[in-house]
Write a protein that holds these residues in place. Structure first.
Motif: not given
Length: 449
Positions: A78-81, A95-103, A128-130, A141-146
């Motif tokens: 998924s593209e929603v992290l 989230s599982h969708s962000s496991l392979d993302e490095i931020l 980003l929505y912070d 801090t709750f962070l959602t990304m796309i």
């Protein structure tokens, strides 16, 4: 530089269309960008609310369910992290969708902050929505990304399609406008063609049916042409009557002079010489008045006269007249150059200039002619040089006046150049006198093309 009316309208319309297309593209792209960003913001805000709703604090520690209510967080592709960070920026949950993302996102905690932004880092570009909150005493801090890649590709594709569509539309509009201009200008083009036929002498008035807006103009031009033609005929008839009325007394004087010269009486010879001079003078005056009456009433018809041919005809005659002098004539005339004047007028002007050059030169006469540009206009320059005594600078303006001659020792009444000046003035031309490279006088004639 002169442009046609059609080209002016097309250029102005093209400029307006270009500006319009640019403004439309700018406005549409801004609107598209604003709408897309609003949609992304709402989508991320919904995801953040899901994370906030699912989060709980147990023993001052964050507890998140194994599966999130929003399936987009549970899917690896998924593209929603989704991420939850503490005050120091340490990731507490992802989230599982962000496991392979490095931020490498730097947290600046602010309890009241709800921020939508675009983040660009080594790992790529994201929206980003912070949201920073204190949940049961724990700052989080709750962070959602796309990823922004899809949006950028869509933005570029939309802009390309918009530019292509508007360009094709503008091109079609220009084609339609060109055909519209072509159809609308048919009456004006017809009027211009008829005016050219009048100038070339093929017709004497504007013929045909014209649109309502041009009727008044064509009627006025026809009336002007008719009045001008009638006026020229009246002048020509009046001068012809004058010449005809003087023919008989002139013929009588000439016959008397001839009979007197046949006698050997010295007194009669003197009378004959006087009569001959007066008859010659009267002939010159009549010719001058006839020429002036015609040239000062020049009409709308424009004629073309070949310069080389005119010079050739005049020089052949003058070579016979001044045979004993053996004048050497050299010419440098641009090929195909023409005077915008009637042949009779061109013969009169060049005949006067060449006759003066032949009469006053020692042995050499040179004629040069070419087209020149001056004051934004095109002119025909014809220069006649000789190797005679020249014209003193203080007398150059005077000899162009009627009755004044450059050389009082030669025969003549001094009206030849005055006739030439009348003709030149009628064509809005100029005649100037200077020093020739041959050593004598240089007469420079300029007539507009």
């Amino acid at each position: 530089m002169k442009y046609s009316l059609r080209l002016r309208v097309l250029m102005a319309s093209g400029l307006i269309l270009l500006i319009s297309v640019g403004l439309i593209v700018f406005s549409v792209m801004k609107s598209f960008e604003r709408v897309q960003l609003d949609l992304i913001k709402k989508e991320l805000a919904v995801g953040t609310n899901v994370l906030l709703t699912a989060a709980s604090i147990v023993d001052q520690k964050l507890v998140m369910p194994h599966r999130m209510p929003d399936e987009r967080f549970n899917q690896v592709e998924s593209e929603v992290l989704g991420l939850v960070l503490d005050r120091k920026g340490v990731v507490l949950w992802r989230s599982h969708s962000s496991l392979d993302e490095i931020l490498y996102y730097s947290v600046q905690f602010d309890e009241k902050k709800m921020d939508f932004s675009r983040y660009s880092g080594p790992e790529g570009s994201y929206f980003l929505y912070d949201v920073d909150v204190v949940l049961d005493g724990v700052p989080l801090t709750f962070l959602t990304m796309i990823p922004a890649t899809e949006y950028e590709e869509m933005f570029v594709a939309f802009r390309s399609n918009l530019l292509i569509s508007l360009s094709l539309t503008a091109l079609m509009m220009m084609i339609v406008l060109w055909f519209g201009m072509h159809w609308s200008l048919i009456p004006i083009r017809k009027l211009a063609d008829n005016l050219q036929r009048i100038e070339s002498g093929h017709t004497s008035r504007l013929e045909g049916v014209y649109s309502r807006e041009l009727v008044a103009l064509t009627d006025a031009l026809n009336q002007l042409l008719n009045n001008e033609r009638q006026q020229r005929e009246r002048y020509r008839d009046a001068m012809a009557d004058l010449a005809h009325s003087l023919k008989t007394p002139l013929a009588v004087l000439q016959s008397v002079q001839h009979s007197q010269t046949m006698q050997k009486n010295a007194g009669c010879e003197e009378v004959g010489i006087i009569i001959k001079e007066q008859v010659h003078r009267m002939n010159q005056i009549i010719n001058y008045q006839l020429q002036r009456a015609v040239t000062r009433q020049r009409g709308l018809v424009k004629h073309q006269t070949d310069v080389a041919g005119t010079v050739g005809r005049i020089s052949r005659t003058l070579n016979k007249v001044y045979y004993d002098k053996q004048v050497e004539l050299s010419t440098d005339i641009e090929e195909g150059i023409q005077f915008s004047a009637e042949e009779q007028d061109a013969m009169e002007v060049l005949g006067n200039l060449l006759e003066n050059a032949y009469r006053l030169c020692l042995q050499q006469v040179r004629v040069c002619s070419q087209t020149v540009s001056q004051d934004g206009k095109c002119w025909v320059l014809c220069q006649v040089d000789d190797d005679g005594a020249g014209v003193p600078e203080n007398r150059r303006e005077d000899i162009l006046k009627r009755g004044v001659r450059a050389d009082s020792r030669t025969k003549g009444q001094g009206i030849g150049l005055a006739v030439a000046m009348d003709i030149i003035d009628s064509y809005d031309g100029t005649l100037t006198i200077g020093d020739s490279e041959l050593g004598g006088a240089s007469f420079k004639l300029m007539l507009p093309i």
